[in-house]
Structures are given as structure tokens and as C-alpha cells.
Design a protein around this motif. Structure first.
Motif, short mmCIF file in Angstrom:
data_model
loop_
_atom_site.label_atom_id
_atom_site.label_comp_id
_atom_site.label_asym_id
_atom_site.label_seq_id
_atom_site.Cartn_x
_atom_site.Cartn_y
_atom_site.Cartn_z
N PHE A 104 -2.48 -17.42 1.57
CA PHE A 104 -2.43 -16.02 2.01
C PHE A 104 -2.11 -15.11 0.83
O PHE A 104 -2.71 -14.05 0.66
N LEU A 105 -1.14 -15.52 0.00
CA LEU A 105 -0.74 -14.70 -1.15
C LEU A 105 -1.85 -14.58 -2.17
O LEU A 105 -2.01 -13.53 -2.80
N ARG A 106 -2.64 -15.65 -2.36
CA ARG A 106 -3.75 -15.60 -3.31
C ARG A 106 -4.79 -14.59 -2.85
O ARG A 106 -5.30 -13.80 -3.64
N VAL A 107 -5.10 -14.57 -1.57
CA VAL A 107 -6.05 -13.60 -1.04
C VAL A 107 -5.50 -12.19 -1.19
O VAL A 107 -6.22 -11.26 -1.57
N ALA A 108 -4.21 -12.01 -0.93
CA ALA A 108 -3.60 -10.68 -1.02
C ALA A 108 -3.59 -10.17 -2.46
O ALA A 108 -3.83 -8.98 -2.70
N SER A 109 -3.33 -11.04 -3.42
CA SER A 109 -3.21 -10.58 -4.80
C SER A 109 -4.55 -10.40 -5.51
O SER A 109 -4.71 -9.50 -6.32
N ARG A 110 -5.53 -11.25 -5.21
CA ARG A 110 -6.81 -11.20 -5.93
C ARG A 110 -7.94 -10.55 -5.15
O ARG A 110 -8.97 -10.21 -5.72
N GLY A 111 -7.77 -10.42 -3.83
CA GLY A 111 -8.87 -9.95 -3.00
C GLY A 111 -8.91 -8.45 -2.81
O GLY A 111 -8.08 -7.71 -3.31
N ARG A 112 -9.92 -8.02 -2.06
CA ARG A 112 -10.07 -6.62 -1.69
C ARG A 112 -9.35 -6.39 -0.38
O ARG A 112 -9.32 -7.26 0.48
N LYS A 113 -8.84 -5.18 -0.23
CA LYS A 113 -8.12 -4.82 0.99
C LYS A 113 -8.83 -3.64 1.64
O LYS A 113 -9.11 -2.64 0.98
N VAL A 114 -9.14 -3.77 2.93
CA VAL A 114 -9.81 -2.71 3.68
C VAL A 114 -8.98 -2.43 4.93
O VAL A 114 -8.76 -3.33 5.74
N ALA A 115 -8.52 -1.21 5.08
CA ALA A 115 -7.72 -0.82 6.24
C ALA A 115 -8.58 0.01 7.19
O ALA A 115 -9.30 0.90 6.77
N THR A 116 -8.51 -0.32 8.47
CA THR A 116 -9.17 0.46 9.51
C THR A 116 -8.11 0.81 10.56
O THR A 116 -6.97 0.40 10.45
N SER A 117 -8.53 1.53 11.57
CA SER A 117 -7.59 1.92 12.62
C SER A 117 -7.04 0.73 13.38
O SER A 117 -5.89 0.73 13.79
#
Length: 113
Positions: free
Chosen positions: A14-27
Motif C-alpha cells: 500500500f505504501l509503495r503505491v501511495a509514494s510512487r503512484g498517481r493520486k486522483v480524488a473524486t467526490s
């Protein structure tokens, strides 16, 4: 979808995805996307913080996210990507059709599709 997504289970994943990945926030949700080099089925993790509610509310929120992903994955090909879906307080009250639209939008914006 050709194959079922595998599950992300361990905190370092989970931490690897959070640190290296893209983050997209929706409602309705937050999506973290990390493309992987290997040609493998998608791996998916779900998380909901205690701010959202007690265990019953968090589990219901997680089930809604899982159902939305199954509906979207039925029509699209997800491969070579790690996804983390983060439930928000609004996830449990969001109409299911809008939750699916939020997920589709987040996947396109995160370039997972």
C-alpha cells in the motif's frame, strides 16, 4: 476482464503505491494508481480510515467500493497496475451510479485504463 484482480495485502505494498503512484480524488473516493512493469493481472487494495465510522460502517464502505470496481472491471481491461481505493465519508451515502462514475473518471484520469 481477462482475469480477476489479485489483492494487495501487506502495508508495504500500500505504501509503495501511495509514494510512487498517481493520486486522483473524486467526490466518492480517492484512487491511487501505480503502473507495474510486469505483464500481470491488476492488484487491488481497499482502505477506509476510522474517521469514516465504526467497523460496520467501514466494512459497508469497503463492500461498496469492491462492488463498484467489479462493475467497472467487467467492462474494461485492468492489467499491469496496482490500485488502492480509499473510501471517504461520502462513499457510503453516494448513489451507486455516481460512485461507479467517480471510479471510471478516476481510472481514466489516473491512466489505469
Amino acid at each position: 476482464m481477462a482475469s480477476q484482480p489479485q489483492k494487495l495485502r501487506k502495508r508495504p505494498e500500500f505504501l509503495r503505491v501511495a509514494s510512487r503512484g498517481r493520486k486522483v480524488a473524486t467526490s466518492g473516493l480517492v484512487l491511487q494508481v501505480l503502473k507495474t512493469d510486469e505483464e500481470a493481472p491488476a492488484r487491488v487494495g481497499f482502505t477506509v480510515t476510522k474517521k469514516v465510522g465504526n467497523a460496520v460502517v467501514r466494512n459497508r464502505t469497503r463492500r461498496r467500493l469492491r462492488a463498484a470496481l467489479q462493475r467497472v472491471a467487467r467492462d474494461t481491461e485492468l492489467a499491469s497496475v496496482d490500485l488502492v481505493l480509499i473510501g471517504r465519508d461520502s462513499t457510503r451515502r453516494r448513489p451507486f451510479g455516481k460512485l461507479i462514475a467517480d471510479l471510471e473518471h478516476a481510472l481514466k484520469k489516473g491512466q489505469a485504463l
